[in-house]
Enzyme design. Structure first.
Site, PDB file in Angstrom:
ATOM      1  N   LYS A   9      -3.296   5.848   1.231  1.00 59.89           N
ATOM      2  CA  LYS A   9      -2.513   5.736  -0.168  1.00 59.89           C
ATOM      3  C   LYS A   9      -0.773   5.316  -0.060  1.00 59.89           C
ATOM      4  CE  LYS A   9      -1.744  10.695  -0.125  1.00 59.89           C
ATOM      5  NZ  LYS A   9      -2.528  10.564   0.835  1.00 59.89           N
ATOM      6  N   ARG A  84      -0.661  16.907  -6.669  1.00 55.77           N
ATOM      7  CA  ARG A  84      -1.504  17.681  -6.012  1.00 55.77           C
ATOM      8  C   ARG A  84      -1.667  18.498  -6.173  1.00 55.77           C
ATOM      9  NH1 ARG A  84       2.078  13.936  -1.222  1.00 55.77           N
ATOM     10  NH2 ARG A  84       0.605  14.788   0.716  1.00 55.77           N
ATOM     11  N   ARG A 123       0.764   7.307  13.160  1.00 53.83           N
ATOM     12  CA  ARG A 123       1.091   6.000  12.152  1.00 53.83           C
ATOM     13  C   ARG A 123       2.555   6.099  13.133  1.00 53.83           C
ATOM     14  NH1 ARG A 123       1.401   8.591   6.335  1.00 53.83           N
ATOM     15  NH2 ARG A 123       1.782  10.593   7.498  1.00 53.83           N
ATOM     16  N   ARG A 149       6.837  10.556  12.232  1.00 46.50           N
ATOM     17  CA  ARG A 149       7.205  11.637  11.341  1.00 46.50           C
ATOM     18  C   ARG A 149       6.738  12.655  11.928  1.00 46.50           C
ATOM     19  NH1 ARG A 149       4.314  10.260   5.389  1.00 46.50           N
ATOM     20  NH2 ARG A 149       4.444  12.998   5.437  1.00 46.50           N
ATOM     21  N   ARG A 160      -1.790  20.512   6.489  1.00 46.14           N
ATOM     22  CA  ARG A 160      -1.928  19.553   5.415  1.00 46.14           C
ATOM     23  C   ARG A 160      -3.190  19.201   5.262  1.00 46.14           C
ATOM     24  NH1 ARG A 160       0.979  14.901   8.734  1.00 46.14           N
ATOM     25  NH2 ARG A 160       1.210  14.015   6.689  1.00 46.14           N
TER      26      ARG A 160
HETATM   27  P1  ADP Z   1      -1.120   8.398   3.076  1.00 48.95           P
HETATM   28  O1  ADP Z   1       0.396   7.822   2.295  1.00 48.95           O
HETATM   29  O2  ADP Z   1      -2.337   8.750   2.793  1.00 48.95           O
HETATM   30  O3  ADP Z   1      -0.897   9.392   3.841  1.00 48.95           O
HETATM   31  P2  ADP Z   1      -0.726   5.269   4.654  1.00 48.95           P
HETATM   32  O4  ADP Z   1      -0.687   5.063   3.828  1.00 48.95           O
HETATM   33  O5  ADP Z   1       1.083   6.246   5.557  1.00 48.95           O
HETATM   34  O6  ADP Z   1      -1.699   6.979   4.198  1.00 48.95           O
HETATM   35  O7  ADP Z   1      -1.795   5.665   5.664  1.00 48.95           O
HETATM   36  C1  ADP Z   1      -2.039   6.545   7.429  1.00 48.95           C
HETATM   37  C2  ADP Z   1      -2.234   6.224   8.542  1.00 48.95           C
HETATM   38  O8  ADP Z   1      -3.308   5.080   8.920  1.00 48.95           O
HETATM   39  C3  ADP Z   1      -0.702   4.851   9.238  1.00 48.95           C
HETATM   40  O9  ADP Z   1      -0.371   4.368  10.240  1.00 48.95           O
HETATM   41  C4  ADP Z   1      -1.542   3.700   8.794  1.00 48.95           C
HETATM   42  O10 ADP Z   1      -1.154   1.802   9.530  1.00 48.95           O
HETATM   43  C5  ADP Z   1      -3.038   3.791   8.426  1.00 48.95           C
HETATM   44  N1  ADP Z   1      -4.062   3.559   7.805  1.00 48.95           N
HETATM   45  C6  ADP Z   1      -3.689   3.211   6.528  1.00 48.95           C
HETATM   46  N2  ADP Z   1      -4.681   2.460   5.546  1.00 48.95           N
HETATM   47  C7  ADP Z   1      -5.330   2.124   7.068  1.00 48.95           C
HETATM   48  C8  ADP Z   1      -7.167   1.772   7.108  1.00 48.95           C
HETATM   49  N3  ADP Z   1      -8.078   1.440   6.508  1.00 48.95           N
HETATM   50  N4  ADP Z   1      -7.611   1.292   8.398  1.00 48.95           N
HETATM   51  C9  ADP Z   1      -7.166   1.700   9.407  1.00 48.95           C
HETATM   52  N5  ADP Z   1      -6.223   2.466   9.288  1.00 48.95           N
HETATM   53  C10 ADP Z   1      -5.160   2.956   8.177  1.00 48.95           C
HETATM   54  P1  ADP Z   2       1.050  12.383   3.497  1.00 48.97           P
HETATM   55  O1  ADP Z   2       0.944  11.419   4.860  1.00 48.97           O
HETATM   56  O2  ADP Z   2      -0.038  14.030   3.826  1.00 48.97           O
HETATM   57  O3  ADP Z   2      -0.140  12.355   2.218  1.00 48.97           O
HETATM   58  P2  ADP Z   2       3.404  13.077   1.838  1.00 48.97           P
HETATM   59  O4  ADP Z   2       4.023  12.338   2.639  1.00 48.97           O
HETATM   60  O5  ADP Z   2       3.368  12.354   0.723  1.00 48.97           O
HETATM   61  O6  ADP Z   2       2.394  12.546   2.934  1.00 48.97           O
HETATM   62  O7  ADP Z   2       3.659  14.550   1.701  1.00 48.97           O
HETATM   63  C1  ADP Z   2       4.280  14.797   2.730  1.00 48.97           C
HETATM   64  C2  ADP Z   2       5.051  16.282   2.214  1.00 48.97           C
HETATM   65  O8  ADP Z   2       5.963  15.947   0.977  1.00 48.97           O
HETATM   66  C3  ADP Z   2       3.661  17.342   2.285  1.00 48.97           C
HETATM   67  O9  ADP Z   2       2.921  17.922   3.018  1.00 48.97           O
HETATM   68  C4  ADP Z   2       4.582  18.084   1.353  1.00 48.97           C
HETATM   69  O10 ADP Z   2       5.158  18.654   1.947  1.00 48.97           O
HETATM   70  C5  ADP Z   2       5.489  17.095   0.581  1.00 48.97           C
HETATM   71  N1  ADP Z   2       5.035  16.958  -1.021  1.00 48.97           N
HETATM   72  C6  ADP Z   2       4.510  15.566  -1.573  1.00 48.97           C
HETATM   73  N2  ADP Z   2       4.400  15.013  -2.347  1.00 48.97           N
HETATM   74  C7  ADP Z   2       4.315  16.960  -3.086  1.00 48.97           C
HETATM   75  C8  ADP Z   2       3.435  17.094  -3.809  1.00 48.97           C
HETATM   76  N3  ADP Z   2       3.294  16.308  -5.255  1.00 48.97           N
HETATM   77  N4  ADP Z   2       3.173  18.769  -3.932  1.00 48.97           N
HETATM   78  C9  ADP Z   2       4.418  19.301  -3.243  1.00 48.97           C
HETATM   79  N5  ADP Z   2       4.548  18.659  -2.615  1.00 48.97           N
HETATM   80  C10 ADP Z   2       4.275  18.133  -1.405  1.00 48.97           C
END
Ligand code: ADP
Ligand code: ADP
Length: 206
Positions: A9, A84, A123, A149, A160
């Site tokens: 995302k 969420r 990541r 992280r 999560r």
């Molecule tokens: P989210 O915001 O949904 O948690 P991230 O964008 O942070 O996801 O991506 C999670 C991890 O997966 C990162 O290390 C990113 O570089 C990797 N990643 C994202 N998209 C892809 C993909 N299409 N294929 C392989 N790895 C990916």
């Molecule tokens: P992910 O890679 O899991 O998509 P995020 O960076 O979006 O991670 O979120 C990290 C943490 O921040 C979540 O595990 C939660 O604790 C908190 N968080 C983020 N967005 C929300 C939301 N919309 N509602 C509640 N908690 C949230």
């Protein structure tokens, strides 16, 4: 942007925001920034993020309400990691109605749980630029200042994923019923996912 943790995302939201000149709002980034700066909000949520649980809806909604009223959101915004929960989605409907705005599209980036674990374990984020990398799938440049992280550890990842399946996954039906959900296969490579996503956003914007 809807999808499990690690679906891509953040990676894709940055690409969409840049391409369409929209604000990028990541609630996770905002929480982490507040934790780093040790603000009141940061102190309130630090142990919640560490555990992998969700921050209470009232706190999260208040934050997004504030953020959406800032100037850079005039043209619109990509919401990454919000809503969420169903109550958050209902609150967002209210906020947008008050602003005479609406949701153009909810891209649901679909990725299996096994792949989520693989992605989050590898990541890394650049502390200076905020860019997201993966040690295998999207290797960082040599001069990056990398951070792993603290919630990207096996036990927290499991928590999560549980939170995702019980509280966030119901949003798939919520937005599908509203006719705005578009499913995107998140397991293709990054460039292919963004090509599919950009095409869907373009179609929705028309
Ligand atoms: P989210 O915001 O949904 O948690 P991230 O964008 O942070 O996801 O991506 C999670 C991890 O997966 C990162 O290390 C990113 O570089 C990797 N990643 C994202 N998209 C892809 C993909 N299409 N294929 C392989 N790895 C990916
Ligand atoms: P992910 O890679 O899991 O998509 P995020 O960076 O979006 O991670 O979120 C990290 C943490 O921040 C979540 O595990 C939660 O604790 C908190 N968080 C983020 N967005 C929300 C939301 N919309 N509602 C509640 N908690 C949230």
């Amino acid at each position: 942007m809807l999808g499990p943790p690690g679906a891509g995302k953040g990676t894709q939201a940055k690409i969409v925001a840049e391409k369409f000149e929209l604000a990028h709002i990541s609630t996770g980034d905002i929480f982490r920034d507040n934790i780093k700066r040790q603000t009141d909000l940061g102190k309130q949520v630090v142990s919640i993020l560490k555990s992998g649980a969700l921050v209470p809806d009232e706190v999260t909604v208040a934050l997004v309400k504030d953020r959406l009223q800032q100037d850079d959101c005039q043209k619109g915004a990509v919401l990454d990691g919000f809503p969420r929960t169903i109550p958050q989605a209902q609150a967002l409907d209210g906020l947008l109605a008050d602003m005479e705005s609406n949701i153009a599209i909810v891209p649901y980036v679909k990725v299996r749980d096994e792949e989520v674990v693989e992605r989050l374990s590898g990541r890394r984020t650049d502390k200076r630029t905020g860019k997201i990398y993966h040690i295998k799938y999207n290797p960082p440049p040599h001069d990056a200042d990398l951070e792993h992280r603290s919630d990207d550890q096996p036990e927290t990842i499991r928590e999560r994923l549980e939170e995702y399946h019980s509280k966030t996954a119901p949003l798939i039906a919520y937005y599908s019923d509203k006719g705005v959900l578009v499913e995107i296969n998140g397991e293709e490579e990054i460039s292919l996912v963004s090509a599919n996503l950009l095409r869907a956003v373009e179609a929705a914007a028309k």
